[in-house]
Design an enzyme around this catalytic site. Structure first.
Site, short mmCIF file in Angstrom:
data_model
loop_
_atom_site.label_atom_id
_atom_site.label_comp_id
_atom_site.label_asym_id
_atom_site.label_seq_id
_atom_site.Cartn_x
_atom_site.Cartn_y
_atom_site.Cartn_z
N GLU A 84 49.64 47.18 43.74
CA GLU A 84 49.39 45.97 44.54
C GLU A 84 47.92 45.67 44.25
OE1 GLU A 84 51.31 44.06 46.27
OE2 GLU A 84 53.12 45.27 46.09
N THR A 125 39.42 50.47 39.00
CA THR A 125 38.69 49.19 39.12
C THR A 125 37.24 49.46 39.50
OG1 THR A 125 38.47 47.24 40.55
CG2 THR A 125 39.67 49.07 41.48
N ASP A 126 36.37 48.50 39.18
CA ASP A 126 34.96 48.64 39.59
C ASP A 126 34.82 48.52 41.12
OD1 ASP A 126 35.40 45.89 39.90
OD2 ASP A 126 33.63 45.27 38.76
N GLU A 127 35.87 48.00 41.78
CA GLU A 127 35.77 47.82 43.24
C GLU A 127 35.70 49.15 43.99
OE1 GLU A 127 38.12 44.68 44.93
OE2 GLU A 127 38.26 43.64 43.02
N TYR A 150 42.55 47.45 49.61
CA TYR A 150 42.88 47.51 48.18
C TYR A 150 41.98 48.51 47.46
CZ TYR A 150 42.54 46.35 43.22
OH TYR A 150 42.46 46.44 41.85
N LYS A 154 42.81 52.15 45.63
CA LYS A 154 42.54 52.42 44.21
C LYS A 154 41.60 53.62 44.07
CE LYS A 154 43.63 50.36 41.00
NZ LYS A 154 44.83 50.43 40.12
P1 NAD Z 1 49.23 42.24 38.92
O1 NAD Z 1 49.32 42.17 40.40
O2 NAD Z 1 49.21 40.99 38.12
O3 NAD Z 1 50.47 43.11 38.36
C1 NAD Z 1 50.89 44.30 38.96
C2 NAD Z 1 52.25 44.68 38.35
O4 NAD Z 1 52.65 45.93 38.95
C3 NAD Z 1 53.35 43.67 38.63
O5 NAD Z 1 54.09 43.42 37.45
C4 NAD Z 1 54.22 44.35 39.68
O6 NAD Z 1 55.60 43.97 39.60
C5 NAD Z 1 54.02 45.82 39.31
N1 NAD Z 1 54.24 46.72 40.47
C6 NAD Z 1 53.74 46.59 41.73
N2 NAD Z 1 54.18 47.59 42.51
C7 NAD Z 1 54.97 48.37 41.73
C8 NAD Z 1 55.70 49.57 41.95
N3 NAD Z 1 55.73 50.16 43.16
N4 NAD Z 1 56.39 50.12 40.92
C9 NAD Z 1 56.39 49.53 39.69
N5 NAD Z 1 55.72 48.38 39.42
C10 NAD Z 1 55.02 47.81 40.43
O7 NAD Z 1 47.97 43.14 38.61
P2 NAD Z 1 46.92 43.05 37.41
O8 NAD Z 1 45.87 42.07 37.77
O9 NAD Z 1 47.65 42.91 36.15
O10 NAD Z 1 46.26 44.50 37.53
C11 NAD Z 1 46.81 45.59 36.79
C12 NAD Z 1 46.01 46.85 37.12
O11 NAD Z 1 44.65 46.66 36.78
C13 NAD Z 1 46.03 47.23 38.60
O12 NAD Z 1 46.12 48.62 38.69
C14 NAD Z 1 44.70 46.72 39.12
O13 NAD Z 1 44.26 47.50 40.22
C15 NAD Z 1 43.82 46.93 37.90
N6 NAD Z 1 42.66 46.04 37.83
C16 NAD Z 1 42.83 44.68 37.82
C17 NAD Z 1 41.73 43.83 37.71
C18 NAD Z 1 41.88 42.34 37.67
O14 NAD Z 1 40.87 41.62 37.60
N7 NAD Z 1 43.09 41.80 37.66
C19 NAD Z 1 40.45 44.38 37.64
C20 NAD Z 1 40.30 45.77 37.68
C21 NAD Z 1 41.43 46.58 37.75
P1 TYD Z 2 39.66 37.55 43.47
O1 TYD Z 2 40.12 36.78 42.27
O2 TYD Z 2 40.58 37.68 44.63
O3 TYD Z 2 39.21 38.98 42.91
P2 TYD Z 2 38.42 40.19 43.70
O4 TYD Z 2 38.38 39.92 45.14
O5 TYD Z 2 39.27 41.36 43.35
O6 TYD Z 2 37.05 40.22 43.07
O7 TYD Z 2 38.30 36.91 43.99
C1 TYD Z 2 37.18 36.78 43.15
C2 TYD Z 2 36.06 36.20 43.99
O8 TYD Z 2 36.41 34.87 44.38
C3 TYD Z 2 35.81 36.96 45.29
O9 TYD Z 2 34.42 36.98 45.56
C4 TYD Z 2 36.54 36.14 46.34
C5 TYD Z 2 36.42 34.73 45.81
N1 TYD Z 2 37.54 33.82 46.16
C6 TYD Z 2 37.29 32.60 46.78
O10 TYD Z 2 36.12 32.23 47.02
N2 TYD Z 2 38.34 31.80 47.10
C7 TYD Z 2 39.64 32.14 46.85
O11 TYD Z 2 40.58 31.39 47.19
C8 TYD Z 2 39.90 33.41 46.20
C9 TYD Z 2 41.28 33.85 45.91
C10 TYD Z 2 38.81 34.21 45.87
#
Ligand code: NAD
Ligand code: TYD
Length: 338
Positions: A84, A125-127, A150, A154
């Site tokens: 998630e 994640t960097d978070e 979240y 993580k």
């Molecule tokens: P996303 O939400 O787009 O995709 C998540 C995927 O995981 C989906 O396809 C969902 O169906 C699947 N999933 C969720 N729960 C599941 C479960 N219980 N079993 C099997 N599959 C399940 O996420 P994303 O943005 O592609 O992120 C992918 C990974 O990278 C995550 O672990 C996230 O924490 C990490 N990450 C993302 C970002 C970013 O900017 N998007 C940055 C740093 C790290």
């Molecule tokens: P987001 O894409 O949700 O990534 P993360 O919170 O994991 O960094 O948000 C990126 C930045 O944008 C964050 O500072 C929150 C801000 N944000 C808004 O200002 N408005 C929005 O509707 C959303 C979704 C994010």
């Protein structure tokens, strides 16, 4: 090499699966995904007849199915992306984050340990580091200090993964990367949400004053970094992955409006996110010096290409935005925008 990619139907996962099929054509990729609201099989039209891409619908919490997949496909390594992933959803309901991100990761680690896999790559994640002030960077030795449900979930998964190396000798690598952007990102995250709202002439909801900073990484750079870490990372190693592209949210929102030719009057400053982290900035020196990886995309050019992808692929995001997304959008934004 047979690799199991969990979460392979999400934003980063689907880009990664396609990256692997293109750049590691001899590998078999088993894409294991529950297909939550964020997982979309339509991301794989070009792989429909590819025998080296196998999709399995399943929950990472289902140990029996995970064991079966590892055995039947002779899996060598897991790249674990399933999660998630959205901070705002974790504020509305943390439980799913604990179940999938913490307990689900533990199920995979147990399966990997018993199957004696060669490598388990944990996509963190960097978070997990929490929030920075106006200066400084996260390094791999920065103490973890997560703020949201979240990022806490993580951080738990990240630490449990490292504990499996320390305690059981499982070969793990952990990556901590910054905010990704690119095609196929679910339009709940900042960049695609703002593009979609601008195209609809809807308000662009900027949290607080919009000066929060994120370090943006193109998803293709993230994919090459993940494969580099999988192939060359040291056992038990932690690697920061960043894009060297720090921007304030408001700068990004204005850039998007400029790219789609819409007025800045669409910007609406709304109530801030609870516990909103001020700034993330990654020091990715270790990836460069130890593994020879550096990002290749230039933010302004790649942002323009990304925005164009959403403009050109309207049917993709119109379909994913139906159903559950609409309910989420009403809960999340109706009070803030009124
Ligand atoms: P996303 O939400 O787009 O995709 C998540 C995927 O995981 C989906 O396809 C969902 O169906 C699947 N999933 C969720 N729960 C599941 C479960 N219980 N079993 C099997 N599959 C399940 O996420 P994303 O943005 O592609 O992120 C992918 C990974 O990278 C995550 O672990 C996230 O924490 C990490 N990450 C993302 C970002 C970013 O900017 N998007 C940055 C740093 C790290
Ligand atoms: P987001 O894409 O949700 O990534 P993360 O919170 O994991 O960094 O948000 C990126 C930045 O944008 C964050 O500072 C929150 C801000 N944000 C808004 O200002 N408005 C929005 O509707 C959303 C979704 C994010």
């Amino acid at each position: 090499m047979n690799v199991m990619v969990t979460g392979g139907c999400g934003f980063i996962g689907s880009n990664l699966v396609k990256w692997l099929r293109k750049n590691r054509p001899s590998w078999k990729v088993v894409n294991y995904d529950k297909l939550t609201y964020a997982g979309n099989l339509e991301n794989f039209k070009e792989l429909e007849n590819d025998p080296n891409h196998v999709f399995v619908k399943g929950d990472i919490g289902n140990r029996e199915l995970v064991d079966h997949v590892i055995r039947s496909h002779k899996i060598d390594a897991i790249m674990h992306l399933a999660a998630e992933s959205h901070v705002d959803r974790s504020i509305l309901g943390p439980e799913a984050f604990i179940v999938t991100n913490v307990l689900g990761t533990n199920v995979l680690l147990e399966a990997a340990r018993h199957a004696k896999l060669n490598r388990f790559l944990m996509v963190s994640t960097d978070e997990v580091y929490g929030s920075l002030g106006p200066t400084g960077f996260f390094t791999e030795t920065t103490p973890l200090d997560p703020s949201s449900p979240y990022s806490s979930s993580k951080a738990s998964a990240d630490l449990i993964t490292l504990a499996y190396e320390h305690t059981f000798g499982l070969d793990v690598v952990v990556t901590r990367c910054s905010n990704n952007y690119g095609p196929f990102q679910f339009p709940e995250k900042l960049i695609p949400l703002m593009v979609v709202n601008a195209l609809h002439d809807r308000p662009l909801p900027v949290y607080g004053d919009g000066t929060n900073v994120r370090d943006w990484l193109h998803v293709d750079d993230h994919c090459s970094a993940l494969v580099t870490a999988l192939e060359k990372g040291k056992k038990g190693g932690v690697y920061n992955i960043g894009g060297n592209s720090e921007r304030q949210n408001i700068q990004i929102v204005k850039a998007i409006l400029g790219l789609v030719g819409k007025p800045e009057s669409l910007i609406k400053h709304v109530t801030d996110r609870l516990g909103h982290d001020k700034r993330y900035a990654i020091d990715a020196t270790k990836m460069k010096t130890e593994l020879g990886w550096a990002p290749s995309h230039v933010f302004e050019k790649a942002l323009a290409e990304t925005v164009k992808w959403y403009v050109d692929n309207r049917p993709w995001w119109e379909r994913v935005m139906s159903g559950e997304y609409k309910k989420y959008f009403d809960t999340q934004y109706s009070a803030r925008l009124s």
